[in-house]
Design a protein around this motif. Structure first.
Motif, short mmCIF file in Angstrom:
data_model
loop_
_atom_site.label_atom_id
_atom_site.label_comp_id
_atom_site.label_asym_id
_atom_site.label_seq_id
_atom_site.Cartn_x
_atom_site.Cartn_y
_atom_site.Cartn_z
N GLU A 173 0.85 -1.14 0.00
CA GLU A 173 -0.03 -0.02 -0.15
C GLU A 173 0.84 1.35 0.06
N THR A 174 1.55 1.66 -1.10
CA THR A 174 2.27 2.68 -1.36
C THR A 174 1.06 3.81 -1.76
N PRO A 175 1.64 5.14 -1.90
CA PRO A 175 0.40 6.04 -2.28
C PRO A 175 -0.38 5.45 -3.59
N THR A 176 0.42 5.05 -4.63
CA THR A 176 -0.09 4.38 -5.67
C THR A 176 0.27 2.79 -5.41
N PRO A 177 -0.93 1.95 -5.17
CA PRO A 177 -0.63 0.59 -4.82
C PRO A 177 0.31 -0.06 -5.60
N SER A 178 1.57 -0.65 -5.35
CA SER A 178 2.52 -1.37 -5.71
C SER A 178 1.93 -2.69 -6.01
N ILE A 179 1.71 -3.16 -7.24
CA ILE A 179 1.09 -4.73 -7.27
C ILE A 179 2.22 -5.50 -7.85
N ILE A 180 2.57 -6.48 -6.90
CA ILE A 180 3.90 -7.12 -7.21
C ILE A 180 3.72 -8.74 -7.94
N ILE A 181 4.29 -8.86 -9.03
CA ILE A 181 4.02 -10.23 -9.67
C ILE A 181 5.33 -10.79 -9.73
N ALA A 182 5.43 -12.03 -9.05
CA ALA A 182 6.66 -12.91 -9.16
C ALA A 182 6.57 -13.52 -10.37
N ALA A 183 7.46 -13.06 -11.52
CA ALA A 183 7.67 -13.66 -12.59
C ALA A 183 8.45 -14.87 -12.74
N THR A 184 7.67 -15.97 -12.47
CA THR A 184 8.25 -17.21 -12.52
C THR A 184 8.41 -17.90 -13.89
N SER A 185 7.62 -17.49 -14.88
CA SER A 185 7.57 -17.96 -16.04
C SER A 185 7.12 -16.87 -16.94
N ALA A 186 7.16 -17.00 -18.37
CA ALA A 186 6.77 -16.13 -19.23
C ALA A 186 5.18 -16.09 -19.30
N LYS A 187 4.69 -17.06 -18.99
CA LYS A 187 3.15 -16.97 -18.67
C LYS A 187 2.79 -16.03 -17.62
N ARG A 188 3.39 -16.15 -16.56
CA ARG A 188 3.21 -15.40 -15.46
C ARG A 188 3.75 -13.88 -15.66
N LEU A 189 4.56 -13.39 -16.31
CA LEU A 189 4.81 -12.46 -16.73
C LEU A 189 3.74 -11.67 -17.69
N LEU A 190 3.14 -12.49 -18.63
CA LEU A 190 2.23 -12.00 -19.51
C LEU A 190 0.90 -11.53 -18.39
N GLU A 191 0.73 -12.42 -17.63
CA GLU A 191 -0.49 -12.12 -16.79
C GLU A 191 0.00 -10.80 -16.09
N GLY A 192 0.97 -10.59 -15.72
CA GLY A 192 1.51 -9.07 -15.02
C GLY A 192 1.13 -7.96 -16.05
N GLU A 193 1.30 -8.34 -17.22
CA GLU A 193 1.14 -7.12 -18.51
C GLU A 193 -0.43 -6.96 -18.69
N LEU A 194 -1.12 -7.98 -18.58
CA LEU A 194 -2.62 -8.17 -18.71
C LEU A 194 -3.16 -7.25 -17.62
N ILE A 195 -2.64 -7.43 -16.40
CA ILE A 195 -3.24 -6.51 -15.04
C ILE A 195 -2.72 -5.16 -15.45
N HIS A 196 -1.58 -4.97 -16.01
CA HIS A 196 -1.15 -3.56 -16.02
C HIS A 196 -2.13 -2.88 -17.10
N MET A 197 -2.51 -3.55 -18.17
CA MET A 197 -3.41 -3.15 -19.18
C MET A 197 -4.61 -2.72 -18.77
N GLN A 198 -5.28 -3.70 -17.88
CA GLN A 198 -6.61 -3.40 -17.53
C GLN A 198 -6.63 -2.15 -16.42
N TYR A 199 -5.64 -1.96 -15.56
CA TYR A 199 -5.53 -0.94 -14.62
C TYR A 199 -5.40 0.34 -15.35
N ARG A 200 -4.68 0.38 -16.40
CA ARG A 200 -4.40 1.53 -17.22
C ARG A 200 -5.71 1.98 -17.90
#
Length: 250
Positions: A173-200
Motif C-alpha cells: 500500500e504505497t501512495p499508488t498501490p504497488s502490485i507485485i508479480i513474481a514472474a516465475t515464467s513467461a506465462k506469469r509475466l504475461l499475466e502481469g502485463e494483462l493486469i497492467h493493461m486493465q488498470y491503465r
C-alpha cells in the motif's frame, strides 16, 4: 531542437505503402517477440469508413512458431482485450478495428499492432515448469521486510478487482498501490502485463512491478518487452527492490 529531431526520427520508423484497392500497408517498428519480424498493419477503405487489421499474421506466425492460438490463455486475453481496446480478435483469426473517423486511423494502427504483438506472445508462451528455486519464498520475505521497514500495509495472494480472476503475489500500500508479480515464467509475466493493461485502461490506481529471478526464467525477449507493458520489470535484487519501493514514497 531535440523535439523536431525526435519527431522526424520516430516517423522514419514507420513505412507506409500504397496497396491495391486503396489500402495502405504500414510496416511498424514493433516486432513479434524473438522473430525479428515486424508487425504489419493495413488500413482498408470501406463504404462507411475503414477497417484496420493485421491480415491474420499474428495467429499465423504464432502457429508456425508452435504456439496455440486456441489456448485458454489466448481466449482470456481476447476477452479482456475486447473490453479495453477497439482492436478485437475476430472468428477468422484476424485482429481488426473499425472507424468512420479519419482521426482515429493512426491511433488504431498502434492498437492493432500492439494487440498483434501481445497475441503472439500469449500464444507462444512456454508452459510453466516446476522449479526447485526458492525465489518466491525469498521474495515474500523481502516484501514483508520492506513493508515493515516503511510502515506500509501489504497483502499476499490477492485477487485483484478486475475481470479474469487475476491474482497479485503481493500488493504494497504505497501512495499508488504497488502490485507485485513474481514472474516465475513467461506465462506469469504475461499475466502481469494483462493486469497492467486493465488498470491503465480503467484508470485504476496501481502500478505493476514484475520481478523475475533472472531473465532466463522468462526469456530475454519477453523480459525486455515487458518493460513497455508494466510499470517496471526487474531482476530480483533485495537492495534495489528496497530502493525502488522507497522511491515511490516521495
Amino acid at each position: 531542437m531535440l523535439t523536431d529531431i525526435l519527431k522526424r526520427t520516430i516517423c522514419t520508423l514507420f513505412e507506409v505503402h500504397d496497396d491495391s484497392n486503396g489500402a495502405q500497408r504500414i510496416v511498424t517498428p514493433l516486432q513479434y517477440p524473438g522473430t525479428g519480424d515486424h508487425v504489419v498493419v493495413r488500413i482498408r477503405p470501406r463504404e462507411l469508413g475503414w477497417v484496420i487489421d493485421e491480415n491474420g499474421e499474428a495467429c499465423f506466425s504464432a502457429s508456425m512458431a508452435g504456439g496455440d492460438v486456441e489456448s485458454g490463455m489466448v481466449e482470456q486475453w481476447a476477452q479482456e482485450h475486447a473490453r479495453l481496446s477497439p482492436a478485437r480478435l475476430c472468428e477468422d483469426e484476424v485482429i481488426r478495428a473499425t472507424t468512420t473517423d479519419e482521426r482515429f486511423l493512426a491511433p488504431y494502427v498502434f492498437r492493432v499492432a500492439e494487440a498483434a504483438q501481445q497475441l503472439y506472445a500469449v500464444a507462444t508462451s512456454r508452459p510453466e515448469r516446476q522449479s526447485n528455486s526458492d525465489f518466491k519464498e525469498r521474495l515474500t520475505r523481502i516484501i514483508a521486510e520492506i513493508a515493515g521497514e516503511f510502515g506500509l500495509a501489504h497483502r499476499s495472494e490477492l485477487e485483484l478487482p478486475i475481470s479474469g480472476g487475476l491474482i497479485a503475489d503481493h500488493v504494497i500500500e504505497t501512495p499508488t498501490p504497488s502490485i507485485i508479480i513474481a514472474a516465475t515464467s513467461a506465462k506469469r509475466l504475461l499475466e502481469g502485463e494483462l493486469i497492467h493493461m486493465q488498470y491503465r485502461a480503467m484508470h485504476m490506481p496501481g502500478h505493476v512491478l514484475a520481478i523475475a529471478e533472472n531473465q532466463q526464467a522468462v526469456g530475454k525477449t519477453e523480459f525486455e518487452r515487458a518493460n513497455y507493458y508494466t510499470w517496471k520489470t526487474v531482476v530480483f535484487d533485495a537492495r534495489n527492490l528496497r530502493s525502488l519501493i522507497g522511491s515511490v514514497l516521495h
